[in-house]
Scaffold this active site. Sequence first.
Site, PDB file in Angstrom:
ATOM      1  N   HIS A   1      -3.249  10.867   4.333  1.00  0.00           N
ATOM      2  CA  HIS A   1      -2.917   9.567   3.737  1.00  0.00           C
ATOM      3  C   HIS A   1      -3.586   8.426   4.511  1.00  0.00           C
ATOM      4  O   HIS A   1      -4.246   7.566   3.912  1.00  0.00           O
ATOM      5  CB  HIS A   1      -1.399   9.378   3.747  1.00  0.00           C
ATOM      6  CG  HIS A   1      -0.940   8.052   3.226  1.00  0.00           C
ATOM      7  ND1 HIS A   1      -0.551   7.850   1.923  1.00  0.00           N
ATOM      8  CD2 HIS A   1      -0.810   6.837   3.846  1.00  0.00           C
ATOM      9  CE1 HIS A   1      -0.207   6.579   1.747  1.00  0.00           C
ATOM     10  NE2 HIS A   1      -0.356   5.944   2.914  1.00  0.00           N
ATOM     11  N   GLU A   2      -3.399   8.445   5.820  1.00  0.00           N
ATOM     12  CA  GLU A   2      -3.958   7.358   6.627  1.00  0.00           C
ATOM     13  C   GLU A   2      -5.480   7.414   6.666  1.00  0.00           C
ATOM     14  O   GLU A   2      -6.138   6.377   6.776  1.00  0.00           O
ATOM     15  CB  GLU A   2      -3.396   7.417   8.054  1.00  0.00           C
ATOM     16  CG  GLU A   2      -1.886   7.237   8.137  1.00  0.00           C
ATOM     17  CD  GLU A   2      -1.392   5.939   7.508  1.00  0.00           C
ATOM     18  OE1 GLU A   2      -2.176   4.973   7.436  1.00  0.00           O
ATOM     19  OE2 GLU A   2      -0.236   5.903   7.064  1.00  0.00           O
TER      20      GLU A   2
ATOM     21  N   HIS B   1      -6.825   5.240   3.887  1.00  0.00           N
ATOM     22  CA  HIS B   1      -6.912   3.818   4.259  1.00  0.00           C
ATOM     23  C   HIS B   1      -8.088   3.587   5.208  1.00  0.00           C
ATOM     24  O   HIS B   1      -8.852   2.624   5.060  1.00  0.00           O
ATOM     25  CB  HIS B   1      -5.616   3.375   4.953  1.00  0.00           C
ATOM     26  CG  HIS B   1      -4.412   3.374   4.070  1.00  0.00           C
ATOM     27  ND1 HIS B   1      -4.385   2.749   2.840  1.00  0.00           N
ATOM     28  CD2 HIS B   1      -3.168   3.910   4.252  1.00  0.00           C
ATOM     29  CE1 HIS B   1      -3.182   2.896   2.290  1.00  0.00           C
ATOM     30  NE2 HIS B   1      -2.433   3.608   3.125  1.00  0.00           N
TER      31      HIS B   1
END
Length: 448
Positions: free
Chosen positions: A22-23, A26
């Site tokens: 997920h990170e 980003h």
Amino acid sequence: MSEFFGSVWWLLVTLGLLVTFHEFGHFIVARLCGVKVLRFSVGFGKPLWMRRDRHGTEFAVAAIPLGGYVKMLDEREGEVATEDLDQAHNRKPVGQRMAIAAAGPAFNIIFTLFAFWLMFVVGKPDFLPVVDAPGGVAAEAGIEAGDRITAINGSAIDSWSKAIQKLGENAVGRYDATVEVRTAAGAEATRVLAFSKLPEQVPEAELFDRIGLRLQPPKLDPVIGSVSEGMPAAAAGLKVGDRILRINGHDVSSFADIESMVPEQAARDPQLDLVVKRADEQLDIRLKANEIRAKDGSTRFVIGVGSTDRHNATLKYGLLDAVPQAFAETWDTTKSSLGIMKMLIVGRASLDNLSGPITIARFANGSAQLGLAWFLGFLALISLSLAIINLLPIPILDGGHLLYYLIELIKGSPVSERSQIAGQYVGLMMLVALMGLAFYNDILRLIH
């Protein structure tokens, strides 16, 4: 204790994989948009490990493994050198900031697709949805032993786990379910399970008992699939592949006969006489069954043998055929997740269904014990859930940032810093309340 440590380990593996992915979404999109990333952290709190790359980004693994974050250069969070202003997050066009915010959930969806694809390539062992001696709502609807469930509410059903999932969702929301079956005689029939008539006060834990469906165990040959060390069978020389023909003179035609005859005969006399076929040789084996005590205080006799693989509905596809299956499974799971979320919001489902890290840890451990394919399916479900939750328009989540950016697009200027701070506090309180309720539900499940 082994279950405890197993649950902790598989929770760490689950969160580590999904949070990192997920990170990374980003992080990589921020880099592509020219934003300077100050820190990429898996976990919160004090870093346990850290290194810095040539771009000046700190990569860290922190002590509290319940999430992660990507910290970007931003004038709202500190002074920025003049030469670095073009790399500040707040200086980027709103479209790029939206892309950065959406990248985390998007990468979770990509992970979901990949996990489902790999699950189908590996092959997920399951059971055919054939019913055994129904009770409760299922019996009232006319479902009979030997019925094979083929569809629920128009959706094709190819496994027992899928059938239970679909019926469970309907039962939680008290929605009637239309079930199509093929009877043991080969006829097609439609049954309606009237979940709308279930009392509202029925605890969620009792719903499956009220549904009344039980799996018809697949008939297996009386061939030994496993022999437990230190048990009577191993001591007597029984081996994997041996076929048990008779126990105390009684013919054995299936593994179910072994499971019933051993405790029945051993209750009279623990000494058992077995006739076993090994290759072309027939052997007479004498052994003494062990008496074991269950948690509820009851006792039973065992000899320490297991059957061959009981699964009769392995979901397995080739590399290319698994691609559309992965998309279909992701779409179906998304609809189910959104449906349950809607039921929670409108009050058709109890908040008892909310789960926290403890329940997730137990399911992670349980799915890992079932094999790689089941664990991949579990990872896909949690990853998709993270994507959906993060896209909710709640300040502090990615969906909240996207909402702010959408307002900025419409009004032509950013949402005021004061409004953003207020929203962050509201969002934080909402998350704390939800996490508190989830932990409370977890603890209640442990107690009961």
